[in-house]
Scaffold this motif. Structure first.
Motif, short mmCIF file in Angstrom:
data_model
loop_
_atom_site.label_atom_id
_atom_site.label_comp_id
_atom_site.label_asym_id
_atom_site.label_seq_id
_atom_site.Cartn_x
_atom_site.Cartn_y
_atom_site.Cartn_z
N GLY A 2 -7.16 -25.78 22.33
CA GLY A 2 -7.39 -26.43 23.63
C GLY A 2 -7.81 -27.88 23.51
N ALA A 3 -8.17 -28.29 22.30
CA ALA A 3 -8.70 -29.65 22.12
C ALA A 3 -7.74 -30.68 22.72
N LYS A 4 -6.46 -30.47 22.45
CA LYS A 4 -5.51 -31.51 22.88
C LYS A 4 -5.40 -31.56 24.41
N TYR A 5 -5.82 -30.52 25.08
CA TYR A 5 -5.84 -30.56 26.55
C TYR A 5 -7.26 -30.84 27.05
N SER A 6 -8.08 -31.29 26.11
CA SER A 6 -9.52 -31.45 26.35
C SER A 6 -10.03 -30.29 27.21
N LEU A 7 -9.84 -29.08 26.67
CA LEU A 7 -10.34 -27.86 27.32
C LEU A 7 -11.83 -28.03 27.58
N THR A 8 -12.25 -27.84 28.81
CA THR A 8 -13.63 -28.11 29.21
C THR A 8 -14.33 -26.83 29.66
N PRO A 9 -15.43 -26.47 28.97
CA PRO A 9 -16.19 -25.32 29.43
C PRO A 9 -16.96 -25.69 30.70
N TYR A 10 -16.95 -24.81 31.68
CA TYR A 10 -17.75 -25.09 32.88
C TYR A 10 -18.57 -23.87 33.25
N GLY A 11 -19.60 -24.13 34.06
CA GLY A 11 -20.55 -23.08 34.39
C GLY A 11 -20.46 -22.65 35.83
N THR A 12 -21.46 -21.91 36.26
CA THR A 12 -21.43 -21.32 37.60
C THR A 12 -21.42 -22.38 38.70
N GLU A 13 -22.08 -23.54 38.45
CA GLU A 13 -22.16 -24.53 39.53
C GLU A 13 -20.78 -25.11 39.81
N THR A 14 -20.05 -25.47 38.74
CA THR A 14 -18.69 -25.98 38.94
C THR A 14 -17.80 -24.91 39.56
#
Lengths: 222, 95, 1005, 417
Positions: C842-854
């Motif tokens: 996922g790095a090349k798609y800058s995979l972004t972890p997100y949490g409950t607020e997002t």
């Protein structure tokens, strides 16, 4: 797989979806207590103490729901597992790596070697007649073994059931509250008990066991 | 703290494994749509709440997960009997 | 410092082990085996405190749990402070630091003492209720004064360094009290092989036998005790608990025992040891062998230090080798009292007189006293004592035989100690805890245990059996009775022989008359700790407080830390006398837990700090921690809230996470969602009954969103359910609702529709759920799967069984963000593996972890509700504008259908969930803001609904919100106003809650 | 009525307090009254007081099976607040709050109403949303209150653990400065004394054994000690026992009676100057003027009339208090007890006409009864006087459970109080 799914659109839909959930051996699974790294604790930790703890991880856990009055179903279970369904409440049966625990009048927990889940499920689906359900819960729980002369002292601090040998003999199994979580507790020997706990509570129970066994000394067995 | 006999596990367990689920023998109306608001409201909310003999639903939540009935004295907290769903109580209040 | 009151020999103390302790800053010596109280008396300490209302000097009165005065502050450090320790129950240890609690500047010279003397008369019971009312504005100041004066010790201000333990027990017989009766009962039960527990509050077993000179089989009673304890200890099934107070007796023979494991060693527990332990016992039978308390008499100035209960005097002499004075006057209404004078005399100090309120006394003990030449004054009483900080003398006068008046001349005697006894009060407290009302008995002049539903037996003093021989045989009988009830074999037990004393009947007397009426006589204390006097009780009765419960509440009698163990019966007697009633007619006195106070720490046990409540973790939790996630508590779960980078603010992090999902790809750990496996031929039918929408035609391989309502029609949970097989479904629930939903399904199946063939099992913990979402999610995922996941082959709302990163998975094409989404479900043991693999590729798609607020923001941009945030148990699907999710035509009247059709649910002007667009796009309405239509209305303003969800949407460049508005669904385009706490008002336009991609194209590509 | 004052105390001290009048008479009941109130607790006595004082109806009897104020009035944790969520409840409780504020003077009896403020803690994001929602509603309803952050809370309760290290860190709180506590017994006694002074008969130790109902209209009550006593109107104010009276009248109520337990510590020097409540960790605590920490929590789950509950409820409550206040770990719990609370499905009371003419019910206060005492008595008195429900009582009709017009206060009162 794709054939399987295209098959789903055809006229005879499968009743229940059975799935081989395990990857190749190259991929190592992580038990609920992976982060506690019990293996190195077993090597570096104390070797003597009143309480011994061992995790039996990555086993096959199957929950069977069926009708204890249905002879055909009982026979099928025996054909698949080579074990008769334990019918009297709070009992369990065990043969080699296979064991069955009574959980309720229509619910049993089957434990088997980790790699056999899919085979057993498949066998059940061909052998078992009538209304039943079989659920793979291998990823949802793990097995802890508590032993040592003070194991029972730790348990008396954790569960409210009577553990006296006269009412809690070897082989007896109960589902009960464990501290502020729950566990399936079974006696395996005079001083040996088995706890089956839920994954998401594993860290809490690990902390709890360390706290309650501190005064007796906790030994992690590999 | 109650000591409750689970009719399915066939032994006594501590209250912490159970919880009460309200008045027993309150069947859901077979045809809700034909109930008046009053009838439906009564089914939803109105209860005997007796002082003395009471029949209530309990569940062995941390044990076998089965519901069962209990006849209990709400004044003395004496548990008179437990019986399975579908069965009738053998002890009832005289009135 | 010499121990001037210590005898050369005798007692159960170890004179070879001298211990140093301090009291009010001064150092003293005591011995191992002392209580703090016995050591203080040995050192001639008279003053242990000041009474809280009149600030009168107080001394030690008793020798056990009933002590009202010697209530001290303990602790050498701030963190180990313990307030209100009863000196008579605290074992002495080396370095013990103690202090009296009231009195300023010191207990010796106390200013308040003067106030007490002068103002005492202004403070009858209930005086607060009659004053401090004017002016109203000053009450707060009055109250501050009152609060300062009240209270005994002080709480520590630092956290407790000690730990506390709980342990559960089950036994056949639990014996409470290890005196003669208890030991006999225990031995009987144990010899039969029963599972026995025996608990006693004292540091060693023996009860009254520890403080008596009586013999058994001609040998000191303590020898018999030792032999019994030795035999009991040898049984495997017997648990002996000294230093353990049975504090509560609960329903169904559940008993709690408070064990003080290390309080006798130091004020902080040794390493690895719990300071105290609660034993939680379920006993088949309970034997109460709790004995009796000596009851003092009520007479003038009976609180002057030096006034004690008679049996306490014997205890200090015989058990601790301490004579608490030089010159004793004993006042008694019964034969037992004489023992104190006999012991005193034997200790070699002077007995000025025995004052017996009866006209004759010829019992064995009276004869013994005569034989020793002790002066016995019959038919008389000590009507008042003299002295300030110590008794200096007494006034004795003859009294009438009804005990109501003084009948002759007063004689003065000098004395420094006055021991009194009005007879024994059985310790019936525990038998009252489960609601059993005690019964008055005229013969023993006291209350006996009443009828009970508990499997309870009683033996010895609690039954009014005070002679040793009787106590022993009652204990044996109770043991045998328990055995036969348990179906265990009876046993032989040869009881030791005790001397039997000849007894004269006791006199029923509680309140000693005075030449002056009670209201004018010197204060006659009934309840020392709460400064309740006989005059006060009479006043309460005169004022109309006639039920004993009223008297207690009006005067505070019995509400102290001693719970009226000495005073309650005397108080009832005083009330009965003035009301011309019998004692039982004034009511019974019910005791509640605790028998004696227990620390909160012990009750809490280990369930504090990180063990207060479980923290539930997903299989990827360790990754979230490493990535620096901030966590949110959702039920017991710890869920990543957001993942800040560096010094990023929360809002910056949320903006970044939201943009990443809409523009490339993000990932959410959704494992905490409840998951329920449903199998059986009627599963489909069942779903149709518990969900509001239709399920009959959902094909294998498809997913559908469902709403769940209660019978009242109000929404309580929602989620997506997938059809895995024709008779096999996987239901998802909200994170917080999982357990409740499963029980909901079970109760309907087990009690309403058992005929339906279906089984439910939780698989929440079994599956890890990884939600990959965003326009690049397919690109990313296709690099890791063995299957063509194009839209044609894997359309929206389908699920497929494929492998992801080599792990077999069930992937659901459902979306809570409105973007192209894949919910990957793998067995939790492999969750971390797949999660990490996704990040590798996922790095090349800058995979972004997100949490409950997002997650909350993204779903809000789409107008998706969150059950529990946008619902509150009072809204039905139509209120939410979700009528599309209600299949009114279903043949079966599903749960909620009838409820939502009730009159009030059909109102046009119900509060309905709508979107809200602020006039100023930069303004974000605070969640919980209350809306009004008329911003100029006066308070109370008519409110039309509150904001349930509100966020800044970086994607849209303006704020978004959802909220309830009266009739909102038919008010599109109209304005609502939100008056805020700071006085500002936010105006918002009512709009559709779907702010982004109303046609839902983005998730469908 | 003899006037109480500091001067009075001084005067009586010279006569050794021998001449104080009775606080109330101990009358034998008449054969007939205009109004009979069943239940001599705080609410019943307040009803009688206001009937006499504000409506001139003095031919009234209060019939109490035990002693005055001996039920929940004597067993609660004395918290007073009015920060309720929904308009109907907020207006009723605020009406009570205003009466509390002048009650000692009105009754000439010091009920020791102490407006030391009430904190309702929030431990989760949803807690905080609910708190914001409630405080905003309160503000627009004219009820005092604000939302505090942990720092502000720390200033009010310096000894509470407001750190991030707890299992459920304190995220904020609602704060009602006008809330507080009162001396529970004094409230009952003050109202009793007041009612008695107007001629109301207070009949103690007398149990109502049945109702006398003639073709759908109540005409009196049967008692165990004085036989039949007739009345034009009857008000039932018996809290936990309401279903028992309703059964006599031949109908059921939407009530369940549960044990509600409370406990006190030993008296200690002042350490806590306000009321702290937490729905999430499930406990609340204040310190009485005597120095006891007064502690309570949620109800026991089963129906119970035994005035006691289960030990694990006490255990969980104490765990919550030790979690909030670790320093109390070494302080000791003195006594515990239980009351019988009659809970409604929507956590709001019933102040209502009934299927029986002239029989009125005031019940269902659940855990919110004490704080409402003056307001409840005031509006119930007005309803009994006119035979028509007071506008403030209207929304609390028992028939709301038929048409569905519930007032769901669970959000605001999920835990006791």
């Amino acid at each position: 797989m794709s054939d399987n799914t295209t098959a789903q659109e055809t006229v005879t839909p499968i009743k229940a979806a059975v799935m081989d959930q395990l990857p190749s051996a190259a991929i190592q699974g992580q038990s609920p207590l992976h982060h506690a790294d019990l293996d190195s604790l077993a090597q570096q930790g104390p070797k003597t103490g009143g309480v011994h703890l061992r995790e039996h991880k990555l086993l096959c856990h199957l929950t069977l729901r069926c009708n204890q009055g249905d002879e055909a179903q009982k026979a099928a279970v025996e054909r698949v597992l080579g074990l008769a369904l334990p019918l009297s409440p709070l009992t369990s049966v065990e043969k080699g790596d296979y064991s069955i625990r009574w959980l309720s009048p229509d619910e049993w927990l089957i434990l088997a070697p980790g790699l056999e889940a899919f085979d057993i499920e498949t066998k059940f689906r061909t052998e078992m007649p009538g209304h039943y359900s079989l659920v793979n819960s291998s990823g949802g729980s793990t097995v802890l073994e508590l032993s040592g002369e003070n194991a029972i002292d730790v348990l008396k601090r954790s569960v409210s059931v009577d553990l006296h040998a006269s009412v809690f003999p070897i082989g007896k199994v109960v589902s009960t509250t464990f501290a502020k979580s729950t566990a399936i507790l079974r006696r395996k020997g005079d001083h040996t008990f088995e706890l089956i706990i839920r994954r998401s509570f594993a860290d809490y129970i690990w902390l709890w066991l360390q706290d309650t066994s501190r005064e007796f000394g906790l030994v992690i067995d590999a | 703290m109650y000591h409750i006999y689970c009719p399915h596990c066939a032994e006594y367990r501590e209250e912490e494994e159970f919880h009460a689920a309200g008045q027993a023998h309150l069947p859901r109306p077979l045809d809700p749509d034909s109930c008046t608001d009053e009838e439906w409201g009564t089914y939803l909310f109105f209860r005997k709440n007796p002082r003395g003999i009471h029949h209530e639903l309990w569940v062995h939540a941390a044990g076998c997960r089965k519901f069962f009935n209990m006849t209990r004295d709400t004044q003395t907290y004496e548990i008179k009997e437990v019986y399975k769903i579908g069965e009738k109580p053998s002890i009832v209040a005289e009135s | 410092m010499t121990q001037k009151n210590r005898l050369q020999n005798g007692g159960r103390i170890d004179r070879s082990q001298s211990l140093t302790f301090s009291y009010n800053g001064k150092e003293y010596q005591g011995f191992k085996g002392d209580t703090l109280a016995s050591a203080m008396l040995a050192n001639g300490i008279d003053l242990v405190g000041r009474s809280f209302k009149y600030s009168r000097p107080r001394g030690i009165v008793a020798a056990g749990a009933e002590e009202p005065n010697a209530v001290l502050q303990l602790g050498a450090t701030e963190a180990t402070q313990v307030p209100n320790v009863r000196a008579t129950q605290q074992e002495l240890f080396n370095g013990l630091v103690s202090a009296s609690t009231n009195g300023w500047p010191s207990v010796e010279t106390d200013i308040m003492g003067m106030v007490g003397k002068l103002g005492g008369n202004l403070m009858p019971p209930g005086f607060y209720y009659k004053t401090f009312m004017f002016p109203q504005s000053l009450w707060e100041n009055y109250e501050t004064m009152i609060r300062k004066a009240a209270g005994l010790g002080r709480s520590p201000k630092k956290n407790d360094p000690d730990s506390y333990d709980h342990i559960n027990h089950h036994c056949d017989v639990l014996i409470v009290g290890a005196g003669p009766a208890g030991l006999a009962a225990a031995l009987t039960a144990a010899r039969s092989g029963a599972r026995v527990m025996i608990a006693d509050e004292q540091n060693e077993f023996g009860g009254c036998l520890l403080s008596t000179k009586e013999t058994l089989d001609g040998k000191p009673a303590a020898e018999w005790v030792a032999s019994v304890v030795a035999e009991l200890s040898a049984f495997e099934n017997v648990i002996l608990l000294p230093r353990s107070t049975v504090n509560g007796y609960h329903d169904h023979n559940f008993v709690t025992i408070h064990e003080r494991c290390t309080d006798h060693l130091a004020d902080i527990a040794p390493a690895l040891q719990a300071r105290q332990r609660m034993h939680k016992v379920r006993a088949k039978w309970v034997v109460l062998a709790t004995g009796a308390h000596d009851r003092p008499l009520v007479y003038g100035n009976n609180d002057v230090p030096g006034c004690m209960v008679a049996s306490a005097v014997s205890t200090y002499i015989n058990r601790y080798g301490v004579v608490p004075g030089n010159e004793l006057v004993l006042m008694t209404t019964n034969d037992y009292g004489y023992q104190a004078a006999l012991d005193w005399h034997e200790a070699g100090r002077r007995v000025a007189a025995i004052v017996d309120t009866r006209t004759a006394a010829n019992g064995s003990r009276a004869q013994a006293a005569r034989a020793k030449g002790i002066n016995i004054i019959l038919g008389s009483a000590v009507i008042e004592v003299q002295g300030g900080k110590r008794v200096t003398g007494v006034s004795i006068a003859p009294i009438s035989q009804d005990g109501n008046k003084v009948t002759g001349a007063i004689k003065a005697l000098s004395a420094d100690t006055v021991a009194s006894t009005g007879g024994w009060s059985p310790v019936i407290h525990l038998s009252c805890h489960t609601g059993s009302r005690p019964i008055w008995n005229d013969e023993i002049v006291g209350f006996l245990p009443g009828k009970t539903l508990q499997k309870q037996l009683t033996a010895g003093g609690i039954n009014g059996q005070y002679e040793l021989a009787a106590a022993l045989s009652e204990g044996f009988a109770a043991g045998q009775k328990a055995l036969s009830e348990l179906g265990l074999p009876a046993v032989e037990l040869v009881l030791p022989k005790a001397k039997v004393a000849v007894q004269d009947a006791p006199m029923s007397l509680f309140h000693i008359p005075h030449i002056k009426p009670t209201s004018q006589a010197p204060k006659q204390f009934v309840d020392y700790q709460n400064d309740v006097t006989a005059a006060g009780i009479e006043l309460a009765c005169r004022e109309g407080f006639e039920s004993i419960e009223h008297v207690k509440r009006y005067t505070a009698m019995g509400f102290g830390t001693d719970q009226g163990k000495l005073g309650n019966i005397n108080g009832m007697a005083v009330a009965a006398k003035i009301l011309n009633k019998t004692i039982p007619e004034t009511g019974t006195t019910i005791f509640r837990p605790n028998y004696t106070p227990i620390t909160f720490g012990a009750v809490a046990g280990r369930h504090r700090g990180e063990l207060f409540d479980p923290k539930r973790y997903s299989a990827m939790h360790q990754w979230h921690i490493k990535r620096g996630a901030k966590f949110e508590d959702v039920g017991q779960w710890k869920r990543p809230w957001y993942f800040p980078q560096g010094a990023e603010s929360m809002q910056d992090a949320l903006n970044r996470e939201c943009l990443a999902v809409r523009n490339s790809v993000g990932i959410l750990d959704a494992s905490t969602l409840g998951k329920i496996d449903i199998q059986g031929k009627d599963a489909r039918e069942f779903l149709g009954r518990v969900y509001t929408n239709a399920w009959a035609k959902l094909a294998v391989g498809k997913c559908r969103y469902g709403l769940m309502c209660g019978e009242d029609g109000m929404v309580f949970d929602d989620g997506v359910t997938a059809c895995l097989g024709d008779q096999h479904f996987l239901m998802t629930t909200t994170t917080g609702g999982a357990a409740r939903v499963l029980e909901w399904l079970e109760i309907y199946h087990q009690t309403e529709w058992p005929e339906l063939e279906v089984y439910f099992n939780t698989v929440t913990d079994h599956w890890s759920t990884l939600t990959v979402t965003g326009p690049n999610s397919r690109k990313l995922l296709s690099e890791l799967v063995d299957y063509d996941i194009t839209n044609e082959n894997f359309p929206y709302m389908d699920w497929k069984q494929i492998t992801v990163a080599g792990v077999p998975a069930r992937v659901f094409r459902i979306s809570f963000t409105g973007e192209l989404s894949f919910e990957i479900n793998v067995q939790a043991n492999y969750g971390m593996h797949v999660w990490e693999k996704l990040f590798e590729v996922g790095a090349k798609y800058s995979l972004t972890p997100y949490g409950t607020e997002t997650m909350h923001i993204l779903r809000a941009e789409k107008g998706f509700i969150i059950a529990g945030q946008d619902t509150d148990g009072s809204v039905h699907p139509h209120d939410l504008g979700m009528s599309w999710c209600v299949a009114a035509k279903k043949p079966f009247s599903f749960i909620g259908k009838r409820g939502m059709a009730r009159q009030d649910c059909m109102r046009e002007d119900r509060k309905q969930l709508v979107g809200l667009k602020t006039k100023d796009p930069k303004q974000v309405i605070p969640e919980g803001a209350q809306g009004v239509f008329d911003r100029t209305a006066q308070i109370p303003m008519p409110m039309v609904g509150h904001v349930t969800s509100s966020y800044w949407s970086e994607n849209l460049g303006h704020s978004i919100a959802m909220g309830f508005v009266k009739g909102g669904l038919s008010k599109m385009g109209e304005s609502v106003f939100y008056p805020l706490a700071d006085g500002s008002v936010i105006e918002a336009e009512i709009c559709s809650p779907i702010f982004l991609d109303p046609k839902g194209e983005r998730q469908n590509v | 009525m003899q006037h109480y004052s500091g001067f009075g105390l001084l005067k009586h001290s010279f006569s050794h307090h021998e001449n104080w009048q009775r606080t109330w008479r101990n009358p034998t009941p008449k054969k007939k009254y205009d109004v009979i109130i069943i239940g001599g607790g705080g609410h019943g006595l307040a009803t009688a007081y206001y009937l006499a004082k504000e409506h001139g109806i003095t031919n009234v009897a209060v019939i109490e099976k035990g002693y005055l104020g001996g039920g929940n009035t004597a067993r609660n944790t004395t918290i007073v607040r009015s920060n309720y969520l929904w308009d109907e409840a907020a207006h009723l409780y605020e009406h009570a709050m205003k009466l509390w504020e002048g009650l000692s003077q009105d009754l000439n009896y010091n009920v020791m109403f102490s407006q030391r403020g009430v904190l309702n803690l929030g431990h989760t994001l949803q807690d905080m949303r609910d708190i914001e929602r409630r405080v905003n509603a309160n503000r627009l309803n004219g009820i005092d209150g604000e939302v505090l952050d942990p720092q502000q809370i720390k200033e009010i309760v310096p000894h509470m653990d407001c750190s991030q290290n707890t299992r459920y860190p304190v995220m904020g709180a609602s704060w009602q400065p006008r809330g507080g506590v009162a001396r529970h017994d004094a409230v009952a006694w003050g109202f009793a004394r007041g009612a008695d002074s107007y001629g109301v008969d207070l009949i103690q130790q007398t149990e109502v054994t049945d109702l006398i109902i003639e073709d759908g209209t109540i005409t009196g009550v049967k008692t165990n000690r004085y036989g039949d006593i007739m009345a034009d109107r009857v008000g039932s104010v018996v809290a936990g026992n309401s279903s028992v009276i309703a059964k006599m009248a031949g109908f059921e109520l939407p009530l369940e009676s549960h044990p509600l337990q409370a406990l006190v510590s030993e008296p200690i020097k002042p350490i806590l100057d306000t009321v702290v409540m937490s729905n999430h960790v499930h406990g609340y605590v204040s310190q009485s003027d005597k120095g006891d920490l007064v502690i309570g929590a949620g109800i026991d789950g089963y129906n119970g009339y035994g005035q006691r509950g289960s030990y694990q409820t006490i255990e969980h409550t104490v765990q919550a208090i030790v979690e909030l206040f670790p320093i109390f770990s070494r302080v000791r719990m003195n006594r515990q007890w239980g009351g019988i609370v009659d809970t409604c499905p929507d956590a709001c009371p019933i102040i209502s006409k009934t299927p029986v003419k002239n029989l009125f019910f005031n019940c269902g206060w659940g855990t919110g009864g004490f704080k409402a005492t003056p307001g409840s008595g005031n509006v119930f008195a007005a309803s009994l006087a006119k035979g028509e429900m007071h506008p403030m009582a209207e929304p609390f009709s028992m028939f709301r459970f038929h048409n569905g017009a519930l007032i769901d206060e669970h959000g605001a009162a999920g835990v006791a109080h």
